[in-house]
Design a protein around this motif. Structure first.
Motif, PDB file in Angstrom:
ATOM      1  N   ALA A   1       0.880  -1.184  -0.093  1.00  0.00           N
ATOM      2  CA  ALA A   1       0.051   0.063  -0.026  1.00  0.00           C
ATOM      3  C   ALA A   1       0.881   1.380   0.031  1.00  0.00           C
ATOM      4  N   GLU A   2       1.926   1.355   0.834  1.00  0.00           N
ATOM      5  CA  GLU A   2       2.659   2.563   0.760  1.00  0.00           C
ATOM      6  C   GLU A   2       3.372   2.663  -0.275  1.00  0.00           C
ATOM      7  N   ARG A   3       3.916   1.693  -1.250  1.00  0.00           N
ATOM      8  CA  ARG A   3       4.493   1.678  -2.528  1.00  0.00           C
ATOM      9  C   ARG A   3       3.414   2.195  -3.547  1.00  0.00           C
ATOM     10  N   ALA A   4       2.404   2.019  -3.255  1.00  0.00           N
ATOM     11  CA  ALA A   4       1.324   2.483  -4.188  1.00  0.00           C
ATOM     12  C   ALA A   4       0.798   4.025  -3.751  1.00  0.00           C
ATOM     13  N   GLY A   5       1.230   4.618  -2.660  1.00  0.00           N
ATOM     14  CA  GLY A   5       0.999   5.892  -2.312  1.00  0.00           C
ATOM     15  C   GLY A   5      -0.325   5.810  -1.676  1.00  0.00           C
ATOM     16  N   LEU A   6      -0.733   4.678  -0.858  1.00  0.00           N
ATOM     17  CA  LEU A   6      -2.128   4.948  -0.333  1.00  0.00           C
ATOM     18  C   LEU A   6      -1.715   5.726   1.329  1.00  0.00           C
ATOM     19  N   ALA A   7      -2.824   6.068   1.910  1.00  0.00           N
ATOM     20  CA  ALA A   7      -2.644   6.723   3.217  1.00  0.00           C
ATOM     21  C   ALA A   7      -2.237   5.656   4.309  1.00  0.00           C
ATOM     22  N   THR A   8      -1.357   5.556   4.967  1.00  0.00           N
ATOM     23  CA  THR A   8      -0.879   4.383   5.935  1.00  0.00           C
ATOM     24  C   THR A   8      -0.531   5.089   7.176  1.00  0.00           C
ATOM     25  N   ALA A   9      -0.790   4.451   8.415  1.00  0.00           N
ATOM     26  CA  ALA A   9      -0.184   4.874   9.666  1.00  0.00           C
ATOM     27  C   ALA A   9       0.451   3.453  10.247  1.00  0.00           C
ATOM     28  N   ARG A  10      -0.254   3.140  11.288  1.00  0.00           N
ATOM     29  CA  ARG A  10       0.218   1.723  11.514  1.00  0.00           C
ATOM     30  C   ARG A  10      -0.206   0.538  10.630  1.00  0.00           C
ATOM     31  N   GLY A  11      -1.406   0.905  10.117  1.00  0.00           N
ATOM     32  CA  GLY A  11      -2.293   0.058   9.252  1.00  0.00           C
ATOM     33  C   GLY A  11      -2.455   0.830   7.862  1.00  0.00           C
ATOM     34  N   ILE A  12      -3.049   0.202   7.001  1.00  0.00           N
ATOM     35  CA  ILE A  12      -3.592   1.090   5.805  1.00  0.00           C
ATOM     36  C   ILE A  12      -4.882   1.598   6.289  1.00  0.00           C
ATOM     37  N   GLN A  13      -4.820   2.985   6.158  1.00  0.00           N
ATOM     38  CA  GLN A  13      -6.146   3.581   6.388  1.00  0.00           C
ATOM     39  C   GLN A  13      -7.292   3.537   5.822  1.00  0.00           C
ATOM     40  N   VAL A  14      -8.463   3.252   6.552  1.00  0.00           N
ATOM     41  CA  VAL A  14      -9.689   2.776   5.864  1.00  0.00           C
ATOM     42  C   VAL A  14     -10.674   3.785   6.583  1.00  0.00           C
ATOM     43  N   ASP A  15     -11.741   4.042   5.768  1.00  0.00           N
ATOM     44  CA  ASP A  15     -13.035   4.349   6.359  1.00  0.00           C
ATOM     45  C   ASP A  15     -14.126   3.583   6.993  1.00  0.00           C
ATOM     46  N   ALA A  16     -15.359   3.980   7.370  1.00  0.00           N
ATOM     47  CA  ALA A  16     -16.290   2.959   7.993  1.00  0.00           C
ATOM     48  C   ALA A  16     -16.801   2.073   6.681  1.00  0.00           C
ATOM     49  N   PHE A  17     -16.339   2.203   5.591  1.00  0.00           N
ATOM     50  CA  PHE A  17     -16.833   1.284   4.361  1.00  0.00           C
ATOM     51  C   PHE A  17     -15.881   0.381   4.176  1.00  0.00           C
ATOM     52  N   MET A  18     -14.667   0.662   4.671  1.00  0.00           N
ATOM     53  CA  MET A  18     -13.392  -0.186   4.204  1.00  0.00           C
ATOM     54  C   MET A  18     -12.447   0.214   3.018  1.00  0.00           C
ATOM     55  N   THR A  19     -12.895   1.522   2.934  1.00  0.00           N
ATOM     56  CA  THR A  19     -12.408   2.212   1.694  1.00  0.00           C
ATOM     57  C   THR A  19     -11.151   2.910   1.930  1.00  0.00           C
TER      58      THR A  19
END
Length: 414
Positions: free
Chosen positions: A253-271
């Protein structure tokens, strides 16, 4: 394009990815094209059962969730033994370590987690093992069958299950736990002492309040031959297992530029931060929380499956989870806070002769937390009452004796 015509790609064929797949397949408006990739050569298996399998309490086949022919029969393309190495979000494609290139319309990351390692000298030595997947389990089983000594770092759920499994296969096992009592995130000191007494009686060596200072290397400085504690104690070992927790797998996910902290950050619909990419399970993070138990992950799968099939489901929300230990012959059940506050009323029942213990934390007549050891049959009832927010003041005097004694009193005032 309708959701039915979309190509859904799931990266990760562990328990989270497989649960999502089965939930999607049960939906009347499932996507027509589904591909699931797993970097392990085995098809999906039940990781929860790795501990009893290591202990020799079940056969390997009992772990398997589905065989290869099931995927084909469901119209699902299974790609096993390949790791996804890159995601091109602009082109909506992904690439595997075998050079395979796949296009997707919707992508789900269920990449799981890896074992955390204590950051102490010698952590890069050979001979330090994890207990996360089938390959780990097979390696530990082989080592345990050869006998000798093992040291397990971590006296939480996974560490104790690994230690007991290896002991049952013939090893002499020591457990090193930093906190002052075992399973300190789930048990109070009384229940933890009962657990430690039982495990010691079985032959496990328990070291609590023990800080790991370093791994002890062999003469060549290549392999761990034990551990050194902060007080200078050295525990020799033919095998060392680190079971201090997990770290979400976020590299892809990090390589793809997605927002991460401890994990891949998601909203309440897992997006994720990309509307075409979702994440669930041990790799994701929701409102600062990451995951290691299946119950919240199953609820994540329900929400995400409905979303992938064109529905607008109720959003995912956090709620308490109950804990059980998968060690044969030991029953414990716990949920909620461990340490009581000034707002809690504490109810306790302790029968050392029969090995039974119950402690309930009440807040304004509602169960806020529970620890049960020995007879845990009423644990699920206590948990359901807690989730429902039931006021149990009317049966307070019978509450420690369980549902059969408490329910009649509740019915009298209903």
């Amino acid at each position: 394009m309708s959701t039915y015509d979309e190509h859904l790609v799931i990266v990760g064929n562990g328990m989270a990815g497989h649960r999502l797949l089965e939930t999607v397949l049960a939906h009347p408006h499932r996507p027509r094209h589904i591909t699931i990739l797993g970097d392990e050569p085995a098809t999906a298996y039940n990781r929860i059962l790795l501990s009893p399998w290591l202990a020799g309490d079940m056969d390997r086949e009992a772990l398997t969730l589905r065989h290869n022919d099931w995927y084909a029969a469901q119209g699902v393309s299974l790609i096993a033994g390949e790791r996804v190495t890159a995601i091109d979000r602009q082109c909506r494609t992904l690439t595997t370590d075998q050079g395979r290139r796949l296009a997707y319309d919707r992508l789900v990351l269920a990449t799981g987690s890896r074992a955390a390692r204590p950051a102490v000298p010698g952590s890069d030595l050979d001979g330090i093992h994890a207990f996360r997947d089938l390959e780990d389990g097979e390696r530990l089983a082989s080592l345990a069958d050869a006998g000798g000594r093992a040291v397990v770092i971590g006296g939480g759920l996974l560490g104790l299950e690994a230690a007991e499994g290896m002991r049952k296969r013939g090893m002499t096992v020591s457990v090193v736990h930093r906190a002052m009592h075992l399973m300190n995130r789930q048990l109070d000191p009384t229940a933890a002492d009962m657990l430690a007494t039982e495990l010691r009686a079985r032959g496990l060596e328990i070291h609590t309040g023990a800080d790991l200072a370093a791994y002890a290397p062999d003469a060549d400085g290549q392999r761990a031959t034990g551990v050194v504690l902060s007080d200078g104690t050295t525990l020799a070992a033919d095998c060392v297992v680190a079971a201090i927790g997990i770290v979400p797998n976020t590299t892809l996910a990090e390589r793809a530029g997605l927002a991460t902290a401890r994990g891949i950050q998601v909203d309440a619909f897992m997006t994720t931060s990309d509307p075409n990419i979702s994440a669930l399970g041990e790799c994701c993070e929701f409102e600062g929380t990451t995951y290691g138990l299946v119950e919240p992950i199953w609820r994540q799968a329900e929400v995400l499956a409905a979303r992938l099939c064109g529905e607008t489901p109720a959003p995912y929300r956090e709620r308490p989870c109950a804990t059980k230990l998968k060690v044969s012959g030991i029953s414990l059940y716990a949920f909620g806070p461990i340490a009581p506050t000034s707002a809690h009323e504490v109810l306790t029942y302790h029968d050392p002769q029969h090995g039974d213990y119950r402690r309930l934390l009440l807040r304004d007549g509602v169960i806020d937390g529970a620890v049960l050891y020995g007879d845990t049959g009423d644990g699920p009832w206590y948990f359901q009452c807690a989730l429902a927010g039931d006021d149990l003041s009317a049966c307070r005097q019978a509450l420690l004796f369980g549902a059969s004694d408490a329910r009649p009193l509740l019915e009298e005032v209903a």
